[in-house]
Scaffold this active site. Structure first.
Site, PDB file in Angstrom:
ATOM      1  N   ASP A 142       0.780  -1.237   0.000  1.00 40.87           N
ATOM      2  CA  ASP A 142       0.000   0.000   0.000  1.00 40.87           C
ATOM      3  C   ASP A 142       0.819   1.299   0.000  1.00 40.87           C
ATOM      4  OD1 ASP A 142      -2.351   1.534   0.015  1.00 40.87           O
ATOM      5  OD2 ASP A 142      -2.331   1.665   2.187  1.00 40.87           O
ATOM      6  N   CYS A 196     -20.747  -4.664 -12.426  1.00 43.39           N
ATOM      7  CA  CYS A 196     -21.677  -3.978 -11.532  1.00 43.39           C
ATOM      8  C   CYS A 196     -23.033  -3.787 -12.196  1.00 43.39           C
ATOM      9  CB  CYS A 196     -21.106  -2.612 -11.137  1.00 43.39           C
ATOM     10  SG  CYS A 196     -19.560  -2.700 -10.201  1.00 43.39           S
ATOM     11  N   CYS A 199     -26.307  -1.306 -11.458  1.00 42.83           N
ATOM     12  CA  CYS A 199     -26.356  -0.886 -10.056  1.00 42.83           C
ATOM     13  C   CYS A 199     -25.543   0.390  -9.825  1.00 42.83           C
ATOM     14  CB  CYS A 199     -25.815  -2.007  -9.170  1.00 42.83           C
ATOM     15  SG  CYS A 199     -25.739  -1.588  -7.410  1.00 42.83           S
ATOM     16  N   CYS A 202     -23.499   2.267  -4.734  1.00 36.90           N
ATOM     17  CA  CYS A 202     -22.306   2.857  -4.126  1.00 36.90           C
ATOM     18  C   CYS A 202     -22.194   4.340  -4.455  1.00 36.90           C
ATOM     19  CB  CYS A 202     -21.052   2.112  -4.584  1.00 36.90           C
ATOM     20  SG  CYS A 202     -20.724   2.182  -6.360  1.00 36.90           S
ATOM     21  N   CYS A 206     -23.091   7.903  -1.445  1.00 37.39           N
ATOM     22  CA  CYS A 206     -21.968   8.747  -1.038  1.00 37.39           C
ATOM     23  C   CYS A 206     -22.464  10.074  -0.455  1.00 37.39           C
ATOM     24  CB  CYS A 206     -21.045   9.018  -2.224  1.00 37.39           C
ATOM     25  SG  CYS A 206     -19.631  10.077  -1.799  1.00 37.39           S
ATOM     26  N   CYS A 222     -14.049  13.120  -1.042  1.00 33.77           N
ATOM     27  CA  CYS A 222     -14.204  11.835  -0.360  1.00 33.77           C
ATOM     28  C   CYS A 222     -13.959  11.999   1.139  1.00 33.77           C
ATOM     29  CB  CYS A 222     -13.219  10.833  -0.950  1.00 33.77           C
ATOM     30  SG  CYS A 222     -13.241   9.216  -0.148  1.00 33.77           S
ATOM     31  N   CYS A 249     -14.504   6.368   5.661  1.00 36.78           N
ATOM     32  CA  CYS A 249     -15.922   6.196   5.336  1.00 36.78           C
ATOM     33  C   CYS A 249     -16.082   4.885   4.586  1.00 36.78           C
ATOM     34  CB  CYS A 249     -16.413   7.368   4.481  1.00 36.78           C
ATOM     35  SG  CYS A 249     -18.153   7.252   3.986  1.00 36.78           S
ATOM     36  N   CYS A 252     -19.759   3.524   0.617  1.00 41.48           N
ATOM     37  CA  CYS A 252     -19.807   2.969  -0.734  1.00 41.48           C
ATOM     38  C   CYS A 252     -19.417   1.500  -0.758  1.00 41.48           C
ATOM     39  CB  CYS A 252     -18.934   3.786  -1.689  1.00 41.48           C
ATOM     40  SG  CYS A 252     -17.163   3.733  -1.330  1.00 41.48           S
ATOM     41  N   CYS A 256     -22.642  -2.231  -1.139  1.00 48.42           N
ATOM     42  CA  CYS A 256     -22.525  -3.009  -2.373  1.00 48.42           C
ATOM     43  C   CYS A 256     -23.240  -4.367  -2.255  1.00 48.42           C
ATOM     44  CB  CYS A 256     -21.059  -3.226  -2.717  1.00 48.42           C
ATOM     45  SG  CYS A 256     -20.815  -4.223  -4.215  1.00 48.42           S
TER      46      CYS A 256
END
Length: 388
Positions: A142, A196, A199, A202, A206, A222, A249, A252, A256
């Site tokens: 990361d 997806c 849909c 998400c 938000c 965000c 957060c 989103c 799902c």
């Protein structure tokens, strides 16, 4: 920092043996992809930066040249081993977003810092590769300039949803990603066919409308960026939209429909600590630096630091509508940190009557030496509550 391991006399890598080793380390998903992934991820990164959607995350710009392609980071890399560690929550992450006396911390930060957990596992697998097959390897978790999500999608771990995060048929939204770059040529796995469909749950959920279009994110809007990444004061028009989210957060991710296949994390270190599930905002607001460090020992939240964390707590308090919170807000009007004082003044303006606000204004505004705090005192006068 990446971990580099090398050895002479490379031999062919046994993919089945690596899958077994990954499972033994607790990884829930593993896939293989060529280090030459093409230029499309790099093109998307360039567009993201050109639009200014990275906000004040200057490190993205500074490392963009190395981030856009695995071989730009390490030219000798031939293959990438992508691994996923499930951190599925035991309770619905949205369960406390309406509990205004409590703060909401993102699921990934409720347990032990995943960087430490994942890196140790990756290093053990990497050492085994060098021991058994030779060659060179580098381990990333990361923090390095690697685009893990496109790599994970090409390696068959899932696909990037409309919210730009990785989705898995087996684990929904909840996979930590780590990768091992290697000089070995390993036969790639097939990319996962996922969709997806029509849909948009998400995108619709938000709170800050951070998605200009499906599959695109404006980080500046965000909540994860606002409460974790930015070191600045959070813009006034964004504060009411944050609600009681004090670190990240999950909206989103949590909404799902693919999460119907999600499973609770097997790795106990990644499961939530009870004290970090919906903690009391009033108690958090009284933390000094030592208490903050003690509470968040081993958690990613600790890296944020007490000042920015209390900034977030005070914004949540300002959004709560509870007058009783004034008891913990008023001492912070004189805190040593300007970023805390700005948030405290704003929270005072949201909660206090004009008379109470005026009393504090008369005492403190003349003593204030920070321009941003002085400006906040005047902007918040009159108990304004702006919306984006």
């Amino acid at each position: 920092m990446p971990i580099s391991i090398s050895s002479s006399f490379p031999v062919s890598v046994d993919k089945a043996a690596l899958r077994t080793a990954a499972r033994a380390e607790g990884f829930d998903a593993i896939g293989f992809v060529s280090a030459d992934i093409g230029d499309i991820p790099g093109k998307h990164l360039k567009e993201f930066i050109s639009a200014g959607r990275h906000g004040d995350m200057d490190w993205i710009v500074e490392k963009a040249a190395r981030r856009h392609h695995p071989q730009a980071l390490w030219p000798e890399a031939k293959s990438v081993i992508m691994l996923g560690l499930n951190y599925g929550p035991e309770i619905d992450p949205l369960a406390y977003t309406e509990e205004s006396e409590h703060g909401v911390i993102s699921v990934y930060a409720q347990g032990r810092d995943y960087h430490d957990v994942v890196k140790k596992k990756l290093k053990r697998i990497a050492r085994g590769i060098v021991r058994d097959y030779g060659g060179d390897v580098k381990v990333f978790v990361d923090t390095a300039p690697v685009m893990e999500k496109p790599l994970a999608a090409k390696a068959g771990l899932g696909w990037q949803g409309k919210h730009t995060n990785l989705l898995s048929r087996d684990f929904g939204s909840w996979l930590f990603l780590g990768c091992i770059f290697t000089t070995h040529e390993i036969t790639p796995d097939l990319a996962t066919e996922g969709s997806c469909g029509s849909c948009t749950e998400c995108l619709d959920i938000c709170p800050t409308n951070a998605f200009p279009e499906p599959y695109q994110l404006d980080a500046r809007r965000c909540i994860s960026y606002l409460t974790i990444e930015t070191k600045a004061h959070i813009d006034r028009h964004m504060r009411p939209l944050i609600g009681n989210r004090i670190y990240g957060c999950d909206d989103c991710l949590a909404v799902c429909p693919w999460n119907k296949y999600a499973k609770t994390a097997r790795e106990l270190k990644l499961r939530a600590r009870s004290e970090l599930i919906a903690p009391s905002l009033a108690e958090l607001a009284t933390l000094d630096d030592a208490a903050f460090r003690a509470l968040f020992s081993g958690s990613p939240v600790k890296r944020l630091g007490r000042n920015r964390f209390l900034r977030n707590v005070l914004i949540a308090i300002g959004n709560s509508g509870h007058l009783a919170f004034l008891e913990v807000v008023t001492p912070l009007l004189s805190d040593r940190s300007a970023i805390i004082r700005v948030a405290a003044v704003w929270a005072l303006g949201q909660l206090a009557t004009p008379e109470i606000y005026g009393q504090h204004f008369d005492i403190l505004v003349g003593q204030e030496t920070d321009d941003a705090v002085r400006t906040e005192w005047f902007l918040s006068k009159g108990n304004e509550n702006e919306q984006a």
